[in-house]
Design an enzyme around this catalytic site. Structure first.
Site, mmCIF file in Angstrom:
data_model
loop_
_atom_site.group_PDB
_atom_site.id
_atom_site.type_symbol
_atom_site.label_atom_id
_atom_site.label_comp_id
_atom_site.label_asym_id
_atom_site.label_seq_id
_atom_site.Cartn_x
_atom_site.Cartn_y
_atom_site.Cartn_z
ATOM 1 N N CYS A 193 0.597 -0.883 -0.656
ATOM 2 C CA CYS A 193 -0.012 0.166 -0.163
ATOM 3 C C CYS A 193 1.209 1.423 0.074
ATOM 4 O O CYS A 193 0.298 2.601 -0.213
ATOM 5 C CB CYS A 193 -0.834 -0.122 0.936
ATOM 6 S SG CYS A 193 -2.332 -1.367 1.112
ATOM 7 N N HIS B 271 -1.067 8.660 5.797
ATOM 8 C CA HIS B 271 -1.851 7.090 5.396
ATOM 9 C C HIS B 271 -2.958 6.852 6.315
ATOM 10 O O HIS B 271 -3.751 6.653 5.700
ATOM 11 C CB HIS B 271 -0.653 5.702 5.962
ATOM 12 C CG HIS B 271 -0.645 4.582 5.274
ATOM 13 N ND1 HIS B 271 -0.964 4.008 3.654
ATOM 14 C CD2 HIS B 271 -1.529 3.090 5.821
ATOM 15 C CE1 HIS B 271 -1.440 2.959 3.411
ATOM 16 N NE2 HIS B 271 -1.805 1.664 4.345
ATOM 17 N N HIS C 33 -9.100 2.685 1.841
ATOM 18 C CA HIS C 33 -8.212 2.179 1.621
ATOM 19 C C HIS C 33 -8.123 1.904 -0.389
ATOM 20 O O HIS C 33 -8.631 0.630 -0.088
ATOM 21 C CB HIS C 33 -7.367 1.311 3.057
ATOM 22 C CG HIS C 33 -6.243 1.473 2.359
ATOM 23 N ND1 HIS C 33 -4.807 1.016 1.466
ATOM 24 C CD2 HIS C 33 -5.451 0.644 3.355
ATOM 25 C CE1 HIS C 33 -3.347 1.052 1.807
ATOM 26 N NE2 HIS C 33 -3.830 0.691 3.150
#
Lengths: 411, 308
Positions: A169, A302, A339
């Site tokens: 990610c 994040h 996400h």
């Protein structure tokens, strides 16, 4: 020895394109975030029975016409997201006529792509075909990581420097930094940079079983956070040399003066103590950009909403910025779009670029209850005007990979 | 710009090849020199589809090289971990003696951990999403071998994983070259790896003339001045790396150790660094979409050293 920025090309962002669950490309994303909208919906792509949560950031009402891209076959779904976002970014940069007009090969145009799972939907189909003893060569080509590079080369004529990262990610952030390096090194005049991913059964199964997925909702930096929710899409940025952009009178959203990428070297799934790896990646990016920590006015975090990550990221920011951490705005957009895996960092990079350009910060959507351990300014009361000379966008991923880019005002 | 002035020359001081014809630099070169047979029926895979013979790393056993005893490792991760140790040893380096923040890694892999992906996904497809394996899942990602190497060897400097078809290893070398040239790190472990699996072989076309292979090759890159200071043997100077949509040889041939995808460029570099080639400039790299594996082409340029 480190080379000084002065004798090298400067990299700027001149075009943006996005496919997210908020719909409407970059405008839908930016306006949606400023208004505090959420794009998440109940899972509809396949039977989600058994997943910890059926809420996700899926792209809805998706249509893709291969002929519009000069393609005979329908590419993998994640590659479709990438191509559509790239076309939007190219148009936004005012490069459509030069970059989107057929099969001419352009060695001055580079590609810096990234994905966590690449052709995840095609992988499921390919594996099914293999297990059924009828392997599909078409699906084999579609699931492979190199497929998107070949597609973008053929569709946009991007025959210059090419790379594809997979850093879980952190992918979508790292590829922006690498695009800027291609520009600074003089390898290309224009680079199409972007991350992409689509929701598929195998990754969701794993992320659910790891309990990365919450059984409640995604509350970034909040005391009641219990995990994240996943989504799909693509974010594409046109990264260009300042000289190239000025020569054609292009609008510059911001400059990309430096980046860094590393690994926690600690654990495949758990963040390290105090967010040490994320602190190193932020400090490393600031060092490459030659920007003092106290000059960072904004961080696109994040901020996954997982119990351990959000506090580790907060600690990392504080350890690098010191007292200035409390002066910076720190935003997670995951409550609004979820996400986006390999696309997350690229979409967040787009939002960070717009924050620098407009000197405006969207709120952390779906912020829950305050957490004393997460004590930075997460912009919980709606959009905020903010003076931003430099911003940072940070990503982290499974495997302990981290990436950070620094974005500065384009003068 | 990529000038190679004396202050930013980058050299290769170690190599850790693992291939069907040999394991470790000397054995690999000896295997190539004497024409050791590197192609045959698989001893590990139950189903090799249309390929009667492959270039498998027949003699490779990870436990021969690894100190730690992991409970689960994908074949690709095994190759990477062992390739790192072989390369560091060849360079006369002990990872425990290197400043961990000045040690980086850059790995190229076209297919990553396909065998683990198959193990996890087949369970999901057969039984449903609740029946995948969380433990195996963390080993399915393309970046897992790099991450595991970082954990195993305490690599806290720059890290990257590249998945760009057969040019993956070249992408890895390019990133590592830049990191060392810009002074970001002292030592970069850079290379590529790919493992054979039934699911990979099922997708490859036998008509392409390819002999599918597996392997890894990690190279140790460091600044020329640093290598001189520590008295390291210089195998070659890494002059330039170019990965583009159209670069590379137009006439692809499969080497004796098969086409090893992400490992192919680093293995070619290693194969070229012989005493006979001292002083010569060599070029290696795949063509774009070579053997039907999607991705860009590449060209890596090295000047071989004479310190063999």
């Amino acid at each position: 020895m480190a080379q000084t920025q002065a004798c090298r090309n400067r990299a700027v962002i001149t075009g943006l394109g996005a496919v997210t669950c908020l719909g409407g490309g970059v405008e839908g994303l930016w306006e949606g975030l400023l208004a505090g909208r959420r794009g998440l919906s109940e899972f509809a792509k396949f039977d989600p029975t058994g997943l910890r949560n059926t809420l996700c950031g899926q792209v809805r009402d998706w249509t893709f016409t291969p002929a519009e891209f000069g393609l005979d076959q329908t590419p993998d779904e994640a590659a479709q997201f990438l191509l559509v976002a790239a076309a939007e970014a190219i148009a936004d940069a005012g490069l459509s006529e030069r970059l989107y007009s057929g099969a001419e090969r352009r060695p001055e145009v580079g590609l810096s792509l990234a994905s966590n799972f690449a052709g995840a939907v095609s992988w499921e189909q390919y594996l099914s075909s293999v297990l059924a003893k009828e392997p599909s060569p078409e699906q084999f080509a579609q699931f492979s990581f190199g497929n998107a590079l070949s597609l973008c080369r053929d569709v946009f004529g991007a025959a210059g420097p090419a790379s594809q990262l997979s850093m879980a990610c952190a992918s979508g952030t790292a590829c922006i930094g690498l695009a800027a390096e291609m520009i600074r090194d003089g390898q290309a005049g224009v680079v199409i940079a972007g991350g992409y991913d689509s929701l598929a059964a195998s990754p969701l199964s794993g992320l659910s079983l790891l309990r990365t997925i919450t059984d409640d909702d995604l509350y970034p930096f909040s005391a009641n956070r219990s995990g994240t929710l996943f989504g799909e899409g693509a974010g594409v940025l046109i990264v260009e040399s300042l000289e190239h952009a000025r020569a054609r009178g292009a609008r510059c959203y911001c400059e990309l003066p430096g980046s860094w990428q590393n690994n926690n070297a600690y654990h495949l799934t758990a963040p390290d103590e105090g967010g040490a790896g994320m602190a190193r990646v932020l400090a490393g990016a600031l060092g490459k950009a030659d920007v003092a920590p106290e000059c960072v006015g904004h961080i696109n975090a994040h901020g996954t909403g997982t119990e351990y990550h959000d506090v580790a990221e907060t600690q990392a920011i504080k350890s690098v910025l010191g007292a200035a951490a409390y002066e910076a705005t720190v935003v997670s957009i995951k409550g609004a779009v979820s996400h986006l895996m390999g696309a997350a960092g690229s979409v967040e990079g787009i939002v960070a670029a717009l924050s620098v350009f407009h000197q405006l910060v969207p709120p952390t959507v779906n912020y829950g209850e305050p957490d004393p351990e997460c004590d930075l300014d997460y912009v919980v009361d709606g959009r905020r005007e903010q003076s931003i000379d430099y911003a940072a966008s940070i990503s982290a991923g499974i495997g302990g990979d981290n990436a950070c880019i620094i974005l500065g005002r384009a003068d | 710009m990529g000038s190679s002035g004396a202050d930013n020359r980058v050299v290769i001081t170690g190599a850790g090849p693992i291939a069907s014809v040999g394991i470790g630099r000397e054995d690999f070169l000896q295997g190539l020199f004497e024409g050791r047979e590197g192609v045959g029926p698989s001893e590990r895979l139950a189903d090799t589809g249309a390929f009667a013979a492959v270039a498998e790393c027949f003699d490779f056993a990870a436990e021969d090289f690894l100190v730690s005893k992991k409970t689960y490792l994908d074949r690709c991760a095994e190759l990477v971990l062992c390739g790192c140790i072989l390369a560091l040893g060849d360079a006369g380096l002990d990872y425990q003696q290197i400043d961990s923040e000045r040690l980086g890694i850059s790995l190229g892999t076209a297919f990553g951990c396909l065998e683990s992906m198959t193990n996890h996904s087949a369970r999901v497809q057969a039984k449903g999403v609740r029946f995948g394996s969380p433990m195996i899942f963390t080993h399915t990602m393309a970046n897992a071998p790099t991450s595991i190497a970082c954990i195993e060897y305490g690599i806290r400097g720059p890290a990257a994983t590249w998945c760009a078809g057969s040019a993956s290893g070249a992408c890895a070398l390019e990133f590592a070259l830049r990191r060392v040239r810009e002074g970001d790190t002292d030592i970069m472990l850079a290379g590529g790896a790919d493992a054979l699996s039934s699911v990979l072989l099922a997708g490859l076309s036998p008509e392409s003339g390819i002999v599918p292979g597996e392997g890894a090759c990690m190279l140790v890159l460091e600044p020329y001045e640093r290598a001189l200071t520590r008295g390291a043997r210089i195998l070659a100077e890494l002059v330039s790396v170019s990965v583009t949509g159209s670069a590379g040889d137009e006439h692809a041939t499969t080497p004796a150790y098969g086409h090893t995808f992400g490992a192919s460029v680093p293995l070619s570099v290693c194969a070229g660094m012989t005493a006979e080639n001292a002083g010569r400039t060599l070029r290696a790299g795949p063509a774009a979409d070579e053997f039907g594996v999607r991705g860009p082409g590449a060209e890596v340029v090295i000047v071989c050293g004479d310190g063999q």
